[in-house]
Structure formats: C-alpha cells, structure tokens
Design an enzyme around this catalytic site. Structure first.
Site, PDB file in Angstrom:
ATOM      1  N   TRP A   1       0.844  -1.197   0.000  1.00  0.00           N
ATOM      2  CA  TRP A   1       0.000   0.000   0.000  1.00  0.00           C
ATOM      3  C   TRP A   1       0.877   1.244   0.000  1.00  0.00           C
ATOM      4  CZ3 TRP A   1      -2.773  -4.235   0.538  1.00  0.00           C
ATOM      5  CH2 TRP A   1      -4.143  -4.188   0.258  1.00  0.00           C
ATOM      6  N   SER A   2       0.427   2.272  -0.704  1.00  0.00           N
ATOM      7  CA  SER A   2       1.245   3.450  -0.966  1.00  0.00           C
ATOM      8  C   SER A   2       1.632   4.227   0.291  1.00  0.00           C
ATOM      9  CB  SER A   2       0.492   4.372  -1.935  1.00  0.00           C
ATOM     10  OG  SER A   2       1.162   5.591  -2.115  1.00  0.00           O
ATOM     11  N   TRP A   3       0.632   4.760   1.039  1.00  0.00           N
ATOM     12  CA  TRP A   3       1.047   5.584   2.177  1.00  0.00           C
ATOM     13  C   TRP A   3       1.515   4.722   3.332  1.00  0.00           C
ATOM     14  CZ3 TRP A   3      -2.707   8.844   5.620  1.00  0.00           C
ATOM     15  CH2 TRP A   3      -3.821   8.106   6.007  1.00  0.00           C
ATOM     16  N   ASP A   4       1.067   3.459   3.382  1.00  0.00           N
ATOM     17  CA  ASP A   4       1.628   2.541   4.367  1.00  0.00           C
ATOM     18  C   ASP A   4       3.131   2.415   4.180  1.00  0.00           C
ATOM     19  OD1 ASP A   4      -0.715   0.620   5.801  1.00  0.00           O
ATOM     20  OD2 ASP A   4      -1.315   1.618   3.959  1.00  0.00           O
TER      21      ASP A   4
ATOM     22  N   TYR B   1      -7.866 -10.643  -1.584  1.00  0.00           N
ATOM     23  CA  TYR B   1      -8.184  -9.235  -1.330  1.00  0.00           C
ATOM     24  C   TYR B   1      -9.108  -8.723  -2.426  1.00  0.00           C
ATOM     25  CZ  TYR B   1      -7.911  -4.278  -0.428  1.00  0.00           C
ATOM     26  OH  TYR B   1      -8.257  -2.979  -0.146  1.00  0.00           O
TER      27      TYR B   1
ATOM     28  N   ASP C   1     -10.805   5.805   4.918  1.00  0.00           N
ATOM     29  CA  ASP C   1     -11.809   5.333   3.970  1.00  0.00           C
ATOM     30  C   ASP C   1     -13.261   5.547   4.381  1.00  0.00           C
ATOM     31  OD1 ASP C   1      -9.343   4.312   3.346  1.00  0.00           O
ATOM     32  OD2 ASP C   1      -9.970   2.236   3.227  1.00  0.00           O
TER      33      ASP C   1
ATOM     34  N   ARG D   1     -16.287  -2.779  10.424  1.00  0.00           N
ATOM     35  CA  ARG D   1     -15.919  -2.476   9.045  1.00  0.00           C
ATOM     36  C   ARG D   1     -16.987  -1.593   8.391  1.00  0.00           C
ATOM     37  NH1 ARG D   1     -10.922  -3.118   7.991  1.00  0.00           N
ATOM     38  NH2 ARG D   1     -11.431  -3.365   5.801  1.00  0.00           N
TER      39      ARG D   1
ATOM     40  N   TRP E   1     -12.483   4.145  10.946  1.00  0.00           N
ATOM     41  CA  TRP E   1     -12.335   5.581  10.696  1.00  0.00           C
ATOM     42  C   TRP E   1     -13.532   6.421  11.144  1.00  0.00           C
ATOM     43  CZ3 TRP E   1      -7.728   7.417  10.216  1.00  0.00           C
ATOM     44  CH2 TRP E   1      -6.717   6.680   9.588  1.00  0.00           C
TER      45      TRP E   1
ATOM     46  N   GLU F   1      -3.943  -2.419  14.232  1.00  0.00           N
ATOM     47  CA  GLU F   1      -4.236  -1.506  13.122  1.00  0.00           C
ATOM     48  C   GLU F   1      -4.857  -0.211  13.649  1.00  0.00           C
ATOM     49  OE1 GLU F   1      -6.915  -1.582   8.995  1.00  0.00           O
ATOM     50  OE2 GLU F   1      -6.933  -3.292  10.366  1.00  0.00           O
TER      51      GLU F   1
END
Length: 505
Positions: free
Chosen positions: A63-66, A113, A204, A237, A397, A440
């Site tokens: 994952w990008s920002w991870d 996934y 998200d 979720r 979130w 997480e």
C-alpha cells in the site's frame, strides 16, 4: 547483517544494545522482548523481500502511504531496506505521474483481497494514462507522504543514499507525482488537490464522506465479494451500502480510463465525488518542502518548491479553514461547500511549521477540546468527533484511533512548541502500541485493539517515536528547511531541477 536482523536474532543479544534508547528495556533471556524488538519483529514478519505488507492476512499487497510510513520507521533498523521499500513503490508509478495506492503481489491469490487486480485492470484500462505493463496496480492514489519519507530515509544514512544514487533516482518520480496532483487533480480550481474516491484520502470510512457519497448509487451487493469480512468483525468495518458506493466510484473511474476532470469533461470519469481534504493537502505541502530539501542536496536551490508550498498553505487556509470552528474541514468540490464534520484530517495541518500562529493555536485548542479530547477524555487521537452523531469507537475511521494520524498530531504539537502535550501523546502511543500488539487501530478511550494485529505502520511509527529527539519539531523541522525560508523572496529559482518529462514540476 542489517539492524532488523540484529534485533530479531535471538542468538546474538549483544547486537541489540547499539540501537536502543537508554530508557528502553533491553532484550535478554530473563526479560520479555522490549517494545523496540517487538516492533522490529513485526516489520521482519511483514517483509516480502522488496516491500512490507501492512498485515499478512487483511492487506497482503503493498500500500502506498503505508509504505511511506513504514519506511520512516524502518530507516532506524535498516536504511537500505527503507530505501528499497520506497523504490519498489516508485517503480510502479504510472506515466502520468500518479503513484497507485496498491501494488499487487502476483503470488497472492486473487480472492485474498478485494478489489483485486482483475477488478482494476490497470494494464488495459489504464493504458492511456501510462499504467505499467509489468506490474498490476490499482488506478487510484493515496496521500502524498512519499517525498517526506524519502528525505527522512536519506538523512538516516546520507553516505549510503549518495552511494546508491537514492535521491537522484527518486527526485524525478516524486516531481512527476506532485505535478500530477497539482495540475490534474486541481478539480476545484483553487490550487488544492482533490481526491476522487474515499480510499484515496486513506481514511476510507470517515463520516466526512457521507454527504458527498450520498450522491453515488451503490453497486449491487451481489456484484462483489468482500474479503475484509474474513479478517475483521462486520460491526467494525464499512457497511455493505458504503462498500457498494466505493465499488461504484472505482468501477466508473476505471471504465473512463482513469481520466481526471469534473462533469465528464474530456470523457473523464470523475463526476459524483471530488473532495479537497485538509490532511491530503497538508501532506502534499510537507512533501513539497521535503522536495525542496532534496533539490538542495542534488545541487539546486529548492526555492521555487518552498514558495509553492507556501502558496499551497495559503490555499489550504483560504479554502478549508473555518475560524469559527477552529479547524480545517473537507470541501465538497461538486457541491461547493465545506463538509461540517470534524475528522482527524482537520488536525493534521499542525505538521506545517509555517501555518499562521493563530491558526496553529486554534488547532491545538480544538485537539485538546471536547471534540477530540487529546490529553483528556481520550487516550489517543480519535479519527472522528467524540461528540458527533456518527461516532463509533470501533468502526473503521468513524472514531477509533490510528497510529499514523496520532504520529502526525504528535509531530504537529511538538512542531508548535506544545512539548508537554506532545510528550503525553507520545507516551500514550507507545504504551498502546505495546499493549494492543501493534493493532491496526484502537478504541480511543480504552486502547482496545481493533482490526489487524501486527500492523506495519503501527510498528514502524513506534520505532520512530522511540528514536526521535524530543525537542520541538524533532526530525521534521529539518524537512521544512526553516533556515532557508528567507530565500523564498527569490521566486525565479532558475536552477530548479526538472522532472523526468523535462517540464518543471
């Protein structure tokens, strides 16, 4: 042997002491592993050989920002591995400059996934936008933390970085990435980048998206299969309704060839959802300052980038700041108005040292006030307004505390001289990381673990907090080049580096 191997090797305990802080319990046969060692073990377990997965079960790809946050922590263990982490991500960049939010591992089964590579169809649907042919990716992006991460990783071992040409190879890709955001994603016309999907902003399921998402007709539940529910409780979720809207937005953007624009202009797929987000743009500003430092390291002045960052800061204040509420809000570009929901995103601009002093002071008051309770009612920084109707301490979130946003707020508090509050938040983050098994996310009141355990950026940012000096600003002050800000009056900067396309970013 790099430091990760040293820390995770039970056979050589003497090697551990070189990387511990004095107040960190050392690992021995008679004591439980220190927090430092446990965090290193998480990163070792999640390492694939070229990058680090957020978690082996729920998030089995890159994952990008991870990866950006993981590299920030990983630099304390192995600068080489941190550089590799970022290089792997940057190698999947699209021709138009975007860095995709997922780089898929071809050895992972498609059903592990969703949305999987066969949903995004990047190499075909993204062909016109320059999607890579040799690797499958998603077609959307995530927050631009990357230049900030690259600069901090460089600082961890400048000699290694220079020997490998790390900055000279990363700079043109980062410049193209910022150019994409500043030009292709200025959908509101006010100078800020817009996100076209909630997944792009990274938070998200935030209630900040509820109003803009309400325009989106959800995809039928039977048209997709949610793999996330195999790894987390359904009540923690996003709902099926929200997920259906996420799928609808992503599929329409894909079917339009991942073209950007509003109202169907130029055949674009962006029409129902476009939002200017304060956190996304604050991280872009921070990374512009970091790019200026990288440019200086490579022989240019960096002045134009510092100036651009200041213009973006002005746009951030003009378009997203609400002085009456004392925080930044998202702007619904399609509807034209601010979204009156208090998310943690609105506190993240605290990381910017050139934020006007009165705004920074108001943000600190808001963070410590009843809506977020930092240092008071809440143990950690909640992702959403404690007093909001949509608040849920466990749902993704919509209230839980996340370690990357806590890290950003801690850095911001320290940046603006709030050392006591920053110290208290740092202590709470470290204690909760350990007791939650590097979860997480957690209940902001109790610290109860939610989501995946052994989470990548939780472990990585724990390492960063253990290593960071505790004076105001810490490592981040050097990113913004405060000693160089007097150069900003010179706006021409004819020595600025260009990106890989030859155009000034």
């Amino acid at each position: 042997m790099d430091r990760t191997a040293q820390l995770t090797s039970r056979a050589r305990p003497a090697a551990h002491s070189a990387v511990y802080e004095a107040d960190v319990t050392t690992h021995s046969q008679h004591a439980p592993p220190s927090l430092h060692v446990r965090a290193a073990e998480v990163l070792e377990a999640n390492w694939t050989g070229a990058s680090t997965v957020p978690s082996r079960g729920l998030y089995p790809h890159q994952w990008s920002w991870d990866s950006a946050f993981i590299a920030i922590g990983l630099r304390h263990l192995s600068p080489l591995r941190a550089q590799t982490e970022l290089e792997t991500l940057l190698s999947a960049q699209w021709g138009d400059g975007r860095i995709p939010h997922i780089v898929f591992n071809p050895s992972v089964p498609l059903d592990a996934y969703f949305p999987s590579p066969d949903f995004w169809r990047s190499s075909t649907a993204g062909r016109a936008a320059g999607a890579p042919r040799t690797v499958q990716t998603s077609g959307i992006v995530q927050p631009p933390v990357h230049a900030l991460a690259v600069w901090l990783v460089h600082q961890a071992d400048p000699g290694l970085s220079r020997a490998r040409g790390f900055l000279s190879r990363a700079y043109p890709r980062l410049a193209a990435w910022h150019r994409y955001l500043l030009h292709r994603r200025d959908l509101g016309g006010g100078g800020l980048a817009s996100v076209v999907h909630p997944w792009e902003q990274g938070m998200d399921n935030s209630p900040c998206w509820d109003a803009p998402l309400s325009r989106v007709t959800p995809a039928p539940a039977r048209s997709f299969r949610r793999a996330d529910l195999h790894h987390g409780a359904a009540e923690d979720r996003p709902t099926d309704l929200d997920y259906g809207r996420y799928v609808r937005l992503a599929s329409e953007y894909r079917d339009a060839g991942y073209r950007d624009g509003l109202g169907g202009s130029c055949g674009a797929g962006v029409g129902e959802f476009a939002v200017e987000d304060p956190s996304f743009n604050a991280l872009l500003i921070a990374s512009e300052h970091a790019l200026a430092r990288i440019a200086r390291e490579l022989g240019a002045t960096g002045t134009a980038r510092h100036a651009r960052a200041e213009r973006l800061t002005g746009a951030l204040v003009e378009r997203l700041w609400d002085p009456a509420e004392g925080m930044f809000f998202c702007r619904d570009v399609v509807g034209g108005a601010l979204v009156p929901e208090r998310g943690v995103s609105g506190l993240v601009p605290l990381i910017l040292p050139t934020l006007p002093r009165d705004i920074a002071a108001a943000l600190v008051r808001t963070a410590r006030g009843p809506h977020f309770g930092v240092g008071g009612a809440a143990r950690l920084v909640p992702s959403y307004d404690l007093l909001g109707e949509a608040f849920d301490p466990h749902r993704y979130w919509r209230g839980p505390a996340w370690f990357n946003t806590g890290w950003l707020v801690e850095r911001g508090l320290r940046q603006h001289g709030e050392r006591a509050h920053a110290d208290a938040l740092r202590t709470a983050l470290l204690e909760t990381a350990g007791t939650s098994d590097f979860a997480e996310y957690v209940d902001p009141y109790t610290g109860e673990a939610c989501g995946a355990l052994g989470f990548g950026w939780t472990a990585a940012l724990t390492l960063d907090l253990l290593h960071q000096p505790q004076q105001p600003g810490g490592d981040i002050t050097t990113v913004f080049g405060m000693g160089d800000m007097s150069d900003m009056c010179n706006m021409s900067d004819m020595g600025e580096l260009s990106d890989k396309g030859g155009e000034r970013a």
